[in-house]
Each structure stands twice: as structure tokens, then as C-alpha cells.
Design a protein around this motif. Sequence first.
Motif, PDB file in Angstrom:
ATOM      1  N   GLU A  44      41.980  36.014  90.538  1.00  0.00           N
ATOM      2  CA  GLU A  44      42.176  36.498  88.907  1.00  0.00           C
ATOM      3  C   GLU A  44      43.629  36.697  88.420  1.00  0.00           C
ATOM      4  OE1 GLU A  44      39.908  40.068  87.990  1.00  0.00           O
ATOM      5  OE2 GLU A  44      41.102  41.078  89.422  1.00  0.00           O
ATOM      6  N   VAL A  46      46.703  38.789  86.945  1.00  0.00           N
ATOM      7  CA  VAL A  46      47.062  40.154  87.113  1.00  0.00           C
ATOM      8  C   VAL A  46      48.044  40.537  85.811  1.00  0.00           C
ATOM      9  CG1 VAL A  46      48.049  41.985  88.073  1.00  0.00           C
ATOM     10  CG2 VAL A  46      46.311  40.546  89.298  1.00  0.00           C
ATOM     11  N   TYR A  58      49.316  40.791  80.466  1.00  0.00           N
ATOM     12  CA  TYR A  58      48.646  41.550  81.477  1.00  0.00           C
ATOM     13  C   TYR A  58      47.128  41.409  81.401  1.00  0.00           C
ATOM     14  CZ  TYR A  58      52.985  44.427  82.190  1.00  0.00           C
ATOM     15  OH  TYR A  58      54.237  44.611  82.422  1.00  0.00           O
ATOM     16  N   SER A  59      46.415  41.593  82.368  1.00  0.00           N
ATOM     17  CA  SER A  59      44.976  41.577  82.192  1.00  0.00           C
ATOM     18  C   SER A  59      44.716  42.863  81.842  1.00  0.00           C
ATOM     19  CB  SER A  59      44.174  41.206  83.760  1.00  0.00           C
ATOM     20  OG  SER A  59      44.426  42.227  84.553  1.00  0.00           O
ATOM     21  N   ASP A  60      43.515  42.845  81.138  1.00  0.00           N
ATOM     22  CA  ASP A  60      42.871  44.175  80.520  1.00  0.00           C
ATOM     23  C   ASP A  60      42.736  45.299  81.527  1.00  0.00           C
ATOM     24  OD1 ASP A  60      40.880  42.790  77.814  1.00  0.00           O
ATOM     25  OD2 ASP A  60      42.971  43.299  78.012  1.00  0.00           O
ATOM     26  N   SER A  61      42.282  44.626  82.701  1.00  0.00           N
ATOM     27  CA  SER A  61      42.122  45.682  83.727  1.00  0.00           C
ATOM     28  C   SER A  61      43.196  46.590  84.362  1.00  0.00           C
ATOM     29  CB  SER A  61      41.264  44.891  84.752  1.00  0.00           C
ATOM     30  OG  SER A  61      42.013  43.895  85.468  1.00  0.00           O
ATOM     31  N   VAL A  62      44.454  46.036  84.070  1.00  0.00           N
ATOM     32  CA  VAL A  62      45.575  46.522  84.728  1.00  0.00           C
ATOM     33  C   VAL A  62      46.330  47.100  83.802  1.00  0.00           C
ATOM     34  CG1 VAL A  62      45.317  45.433  86.736  1.00  0.00           C
ATOM     35  CG2 VAL A  62      47.164  44.586  84.913  1.00  0.00           C
ATOM     36  N   LYS A  63      46.394  46.664  82.467  1.00  0.00           N
ATOM     37  CA  LYS A  63      47.212  47.053  81.358  1.00  0.00           C
ATOM     38  C   LYS A  63      47.257  48.615  81.288  1.00  0.00           C
ATOM     39  CE  LYS A  63      46.658  44.500  77.888  1.00  0.00           C
ATOM     40  NZ  LYS A  63      46.285  43.373  76.777  1.00  0.00           N
ATOM     41  N   ARG A  65      48.792  50.408  83.503  1.00  0.00           N
ATOM     42  CA  ARG A  65      48.925  50.845  85.075  1.00  0.00           C
ATOM     43  C   ARG A  65      50.015  50.196  85.797  1.00  0.00           C
ATOM     44  NH1 ARG A  65      44.875  50.601  88.545  1.00  0.00           N
ATOM     45  NH2 ARG A  65      43.871  48.845  87.592  1.00  0.00           N
ATOM     46  N   GLU A  85      43.331  52.130  91.910  1.00  0.00           N
ATOM     47  CA  GLU A  85      41.806  52.434  91.928  1.00  0.00           C
ATOM     48  C   GLU A  85      41.191  51.613  93.130  1.00  0.00           C
ATOM     49  OE1 GLU A  85      40.630  50.985  88.091  1.00  0.00           O
ATOM     50  OE2 GLU A  85      41.520  52.937  87.039  1.00  0.00           O
ATOM     51  N   GLU A  87      39.052  49.563  92.979  1.00  0.00           N
ATOM     52  CA  GLU A  87      38.704  48.151  92.644  1.00  0.00           C
ATOM     53  C   GLU A  87      39.985  47.290  92.445  1.00  0.00           C
ATOM     54  OE1 GLU A  87      35.760  51.007  91.425  1.00  0.00           O
ATOM     55  OE2 GLU A  87      37.717  51.315  90.924  1.00  0.00           O
ATOM     56  N   ASP A  88      41.126  47.876  92.790  1.00  0.00           N
ATOM     57  CA  ASP A  88      42.412  46.974  92.784  1.00  0.00           C
ATOM     58  C   ASP A  88      42.498  46.448  94.069  1.00  0.00           C
ATOM     59  OD1 ASP A  88      43.902  49.491  90.998  1.00  0.00           O
ATOM     60  OD2 ASP A  88      43.250  47.567  89.935  1.00  0.00           O
TER      61      ASP A  88
END
Length: 124
Positions: A44, A46, A58-63, A65, A85, A87-88
Motif C-alpha cells: 500500500e 504511504v 500522504y495516505s490518510d492512515s499516516v497523514k 504522523r 502504532e 498497525e504500522d
Amino acid sequence: QVGLLESGGGLVQAGASLRLSCLANRRTFRSLGWFRQAPGKEREFVAAINWLIGTTHYSDSVKGRFTISRDNGAISSYLQMNSLEPEDTAVYYCAVPPPATTIVPLSPAEYAYWGQGTQVTVSS
């Protein structure tokens, strides 16, 4: 042909930070992306950067951070990862698209050259 080498992965606790590095052996690309792949999951997107003007994606999951940057002189990109996290947890790869690509691709399929990856493990 572009050679890419990632470094900086490791095992950290949740909430910690890591800085990944990606060293390229030649600058024939206009953008660079970071991707990750967790066990049993697809690779995926990043983050990515336009090498010429420095704009970032950035992907939403890391924006908020993670921060991607580049050093033109060193032909290196960095991925600063804060507030990690569990999940990372994944293998993180840097990649560049073919030299003729003028946009900043977000799909792994649009990237031609990949590093070998560096493992990031975040424990809870």
C-alpha cells in the motif's frame, strides 16, 4: 536502472518514532514513493514526493504522523514516522517510477524500481 537502498527500520514500542532512509544511486526520476506491505496484505501507498518541487502526498492512515522529505545532493529520501502504532508494522519500501513519468503516482503498479525493503515492527 536505479538502485535503491532503504535503512532505518527496527522494533519499537507504540508511540515511538523512527526515521527511514532511502539512498538512490542516480537521479533519473521526478518523484519517489514510500510503500509498505504487512503480512498477508497487499502493498500500500504511504507517501510520495515530487523530487523537483518538493510537494508531498500522504495516505490518510499516516497523514499528520509521517513526513517525507528528500535531499537532492545526497539523492536520498527520508520518512520520519512519529506516533507509531502496531498497525504500522510492515516492510517499508521506497520506489521510483520510470524516468518519463511526470506525475507523482500513488499506485505501486506505476513504480518501476524498488528497494529491498526495511522491516518496521511496532509493539503494543
